[in-house]
Design a protein around this motif. Structure first.
Motif, short mmCIF file in Angstrom:
data_model
loop_
_atom_site.label_atom_id
_atom_site.label_comp_id
_atom_site.label_asym_id
_atom_site.label_seq_id
_atom_site.Cartn_x
_atom_site.Cartn_y
_atom_site.Cartn_z
N PRO A 225 9.18 -11.62 -9.06
CA PRO A 225 9.78 -11.06 -7.85
C PRO A 225 9.16 -11.70 -6.60
O PRO A 225 7.95 -11.96 -6.56
CB PRO A 225 9.42 -9.57 -7.92
CG PRO A 225 8.92 -9.34 -9.29
CD PRO A 225 8.37 -10.64 -9.79
N THR A 226 9.99 -11.97 -5.62
CA THR A 226 9.51 -12.41 -4.32
C THR A 226 9.52 -11.21 -3.37
O THR A 226 9.61 -10.07 -3.80
CB THR A 226 10.41 -13.52 -3.77
OG1 THR A 226 11.71 -12.97 -3.48
CG2 THR A 226 10.56 -14.66 -4.78
N SER A 227 9.46 -11.46 -2.08
CA SER A 227 9.46 -10.38 -1.09
C SER A 227 10.85 -10.13 -0.51
O SER A 227 11.00 -9.26 0.34
CB SER A 227 8.49 -10.72 0.05
OG SER A 227 7.16 -10.77 -0.43
N TYR A 409 15.70 -10.65 -6.71
CA TYR A 409 15.99 -9.30 -7.16
C TYR A 409 16.49 -8.51 -5.96
O TYR A 409 15.71 -8.17 -5.07
CB TYR A 409 14.73 -8.64 -7.75
CG TYR A 409 14.24 -9.28 -9.02
CD1 TYR A 409 14.64 -8.81 -10.27
CD2 TYR A 409 13.36 -10.38 -8.97
CE1 TYR A 409 14.17 -9.41 -11.44
CE2 TYR A 409 12.89 -10.97 -10.14
CZ TYR A 409 13.30 -10.48 -11.37
OH TYR A 409 12.85 -11.07 -12.52
N ARG A 410 17.81 -8.27 -5.93
CA ARG A 410 18.33 -7.52 -4.79
C ARG A 410 17.81 -6.08 -4.82
O ARG A 410 17.33 -5.60 -5.86
CB ARG A 410 19.85 -7.53 -4.79
CG ARG A 410 20.51 -6.84 -5.96
CD ARG A 410 22.03 -6.82 -5.83
NE ARG A 410 22.64 -6.12 -6.97
CZ ARG A 410 23.10 -6.72 -8.04
NH1 ARG A 410 23.03 -8.04 -8.14
NH2 ARG A 410 23.63 -6.01 -9.03
N LYS A 411 17.91 -5.40 -3.71
CA LYS A 411 17.41 -4.03 -3.61
C LYS A 411 18.27 -3.10 -4.46
O LYS A 411 19.48 -3.31 -4.58
CB LYS A 411 17.43 -3.58 -2.15
CG LYS A 411 16.73 -2.25 -1.88
CD LYS A 411 16.74 -1.93 -0.39
CE LYS A 411 15.92 -0.67 -0.11
NZ LYS A 411 16.55 0.53 -0.69
N HIS A 412 17.65 -2.09 -5.05
CA HIS A 412 18.41 -1.08 -5.77
C HIS A 412 19.39 -0.40 -4.80
O HIS A 412 19.17 -0.35 -3.59
CB HIS A 412 17.48 -0.05 -6.42
CG HIS A 412 16.44 0.50 -5.48
ND1 HIS A 412 15.18 -0.06 -5.34
CD2 HIS A 412 16.49 1.52 -4.61
CE1 HIS A 412 14.50 0.61 -4.45
NE2 HIS A 412 15.25 1.58 -3.97
N LYS A 422 25.52 -12.39 -9.14
CA LYS A 422 24.54 -12.08 -10.18
C LYS A 422 23.15 -12.46 -9.71
O LYS A 422 22.92 -13.60 -9.28
CB LYS A 422 24.89 -12.82 -11.46
CG LYS A 422 26.19 -12.35 -12.10
CD LYS A 422 26.50 -13.13 -13.37
CE LYS A 422 27.81 -12.67 -13.99
NZ LYS A 422 28.16 -13.45 -15.20
N ASP A 423 22.24 -11.51 -9.78
CA ASP A 423 20.86 -11.78 -9.38
C ASP A 423 19.99 -11.91 -10.62
O ASP A 423 20.49 -11.94 -11.76
CB ASP A 423 20.36 -10.70 -8.42
CG ASP A 423 20.03 -9.39 -9.11
OD1 ASP A 423 20.55 -9.13 -10.22
OD2 ASP A 423 19.24 -8.59 -8.55
N ALA A 424 18.68 -11.99 -10.42
CA ALA A 424 17.75 -12.24 -11.53
C ALA A 424 17.84 -11.14 -12.58
O ALA A 424 17.76 -11.41 -13.78
CB ALA A 424 16.32 -12.36 -11.00
N PHE A 425 17.99 -9.90 -12.13
CA PHE A 425 18.12 -8.79 -13.08
C PHE A 425 19.39 -8.92 -13.92
O PHE A 425 19.35 -8.80 -15.14
CB PHE A 425 18.13 -7.46 -12.32
CG PHE A 425 18.48 -6.28 -13.17
CD1 PHE A 425 17.51 -5.61 -13.89
CD2 PHE A 425 19.80 -5.82 -13.25
CE1 PHE A 425 17.84 -4.52 -14.69
CE2 PHE A 425 20.14 -4.74 -14.05
CZ PHE A 425 19.16 -4.08 -14.78
#
Length: 444
Positions: A225-227, A409-412, A422-425
């Protein structure tokens, strides 16, 4: 001076919010009539709190590791970098287990019936649980890491769920490199690490880690995860547009520590090159710096995105030499800054994130320079990078921007528009489902 970070919520409040949201989301997502869930059903296996949220109570008890209490907020994203920030957080990568668990709770194809599931997720915070064996009182008992979980799964909680496929359909996330989890069971005295990935009991389980071994049996690498965790498409596209407009006055950047030893190694070679470089024009582009260096020794960059993102935004190439282990979080920081990665060994890149950064794509968005050529044969990194035509550099940077959603990883609870990317998750879940499907077909 930036404003101070918001006050840290108490642990009890964090735990309460996590449990409340977990219950609400898992119930609301159990059957989603709008989703095509064919071959995508996932069952979240119930685990007692001792295997996840209770482990967070000890967040300040491992001084040799870190006090990770400040990074629990926002379901593992950490505190915002500033009160007004919408996308940037002080994220500790070792909180990936919390981040992943929170995202699983809003996965659209959850089922409460394990017999309907194509895969079964274990919300076990194994990386956090490993701290008591790596840095805590049970350091001499690290061959036991995970055995209490196995006993619970097989003997205490519906053993038929496990016995149906003997763990082949189960997966979990461990926010550690695989190297920290492969201590031989026969090691005497014990060496650093735990034996989780050496336990025969878990050989069939798919384990998602930061970094996999060259020939992994059960683990698969997924991005650190990054920031950067945007909540909607507008914030994401605004950042991408900024990257396209950014002027980059540095040819290459190395952000990291090490390289001060007299022994030959690639980080030392890079630092010597940086110290001896001067500004000049390359392929018609005038660079203020040929090489920029950000000293991240002693973890000073880990929770301060501005310290590394600002220089990365100004650099064309970001150097990603191996350190204690082959991979680096900096690789993903650099991609999110639109900085073209430069790798020095395959185990840092092509042999790791094959779901997220397919091996056949690497030449389109990155540069590879064998570390042996640099350390022992005198090949200059600057010479290699200066020889790349301007048009090729532009194409590579555009490819980096194209790959960017795959490693963030986009925010929940992010907006529908951003969820279309599509993101990393998302990619980790797709890869896991396909891997489990293949395994079940093999054993059928």
């Amino acid at each position: 001076m930036p404003p101070p970070p918001p006050p840290l919520p108490s642990f009890s409040l964090i735990l309460l919010l996590f449990l409340l949201s977990s219950t609400t989301i898992s119930q609301s997502q159990d059957t989603d009539p709008e989703s095509d869930c064919t071959d995508k059903w996932i069952h979240i296996r119930h685990l007692p709190p001792q295997f996840n949220v209770d482990l967070l109570k000890n967040c300040s008890e491992y001084p040799l590791f870190d006090n990770f209490c400040p990074y629990l907020s926002n379901h593992g994203l950490g505190q915002k970098t500033h009160n007004s920030s919408h996308s940037w957080y002080r994220t500790d990568p070792f909180m990936l287990e919390l981040i992943f668990h929170r995202r699983m709770l809003e996965y659209p194809c959850l089922t409460s019936d394990p017999n309907q599931a194509n895969a079964i997720y274990l919300p076990y915070y194994g990386g956090i649980d490993s701290l008591k064996y790596l840095y805590g009182p049970e350091v001499n008992s690290s061959i036991l890491h995970g055995l209490d979980l196995y006993q619970y799964l097989v003997h205490q909680d519906s053993p038929n769920i496990w016995n149906k496929n003997f763990g082949h359909d189960h997966f979990l996330v461990m926010a550690r490199p695989a190297w920290d989890l492969i201590q031989p069971l026969s090691a005497d005295p014990p060496i650093f690490g735990t034996s989780f990935l050496e336990l025969p009991e878990f050989y069939n389980v798919t384990v998602l880690t930061f970094e996999a071994r060259a020939y992994p049996w059960q683990e698969r690498a997924i991005p650190y995860p990054t920031s950067f965790h945007p909540p909607n498409l507008a914030f994401f596209e605004s950042w991408v547009n900024r990257l396209r407009r950014t002027r980059r006055p540095s040819l290459m950047l190395f952000a990291g520590g090490g390289g001060i030893s007299a022994n030959p190694n690639v980080r030392r070679s890079i630092r010597l090159e940086c110290e001896n470089s001067t500004s000049m024009s390359v392929n018609g582009t005038r660079y203020t710096k040929l090489c920029d260096f950000v000293d991240c020794s002693n973890g000073v960059c880990e929770h301060d995105p501005l310290r590394v993102m600002k220089p990365m935004l100004q650099a064309t190439f970001c150097l990603q030499p191996p350190g204690d282990t082959p991979t680096r979080r900096s690789t993903f920081d650099g991609i999110l800054a639109g900085c073209i990665p430069v790798f020095f060994e395959d185990l840092s890149s092509k042999k790791q994130y094959q779901w997220h950064l397919p091996e056949e794509k690497y030449e389109e968005f990155s540069v590879f320079i064998p570390k042996e050529e640099v350390v022992f044969k005198g090949l200059r990194v600057l010479d290699v990078l200066m020889s790349i035509p301007r048009a090729e550099v532009r194409r590579m940077r555009e490819k980096v921007l194209e790959m960017m959603p795959r490693v963030m990883y986009r925010k929940h609870e992010s907006s529908l528009g951003l969820r279309s990317k599509k993101d990393a998750f998302d990619i980790a879940i797709e890869g896991t489902l396909q891997r489990i499907k293949s395994r079940l077909e093999e054993i059928a």
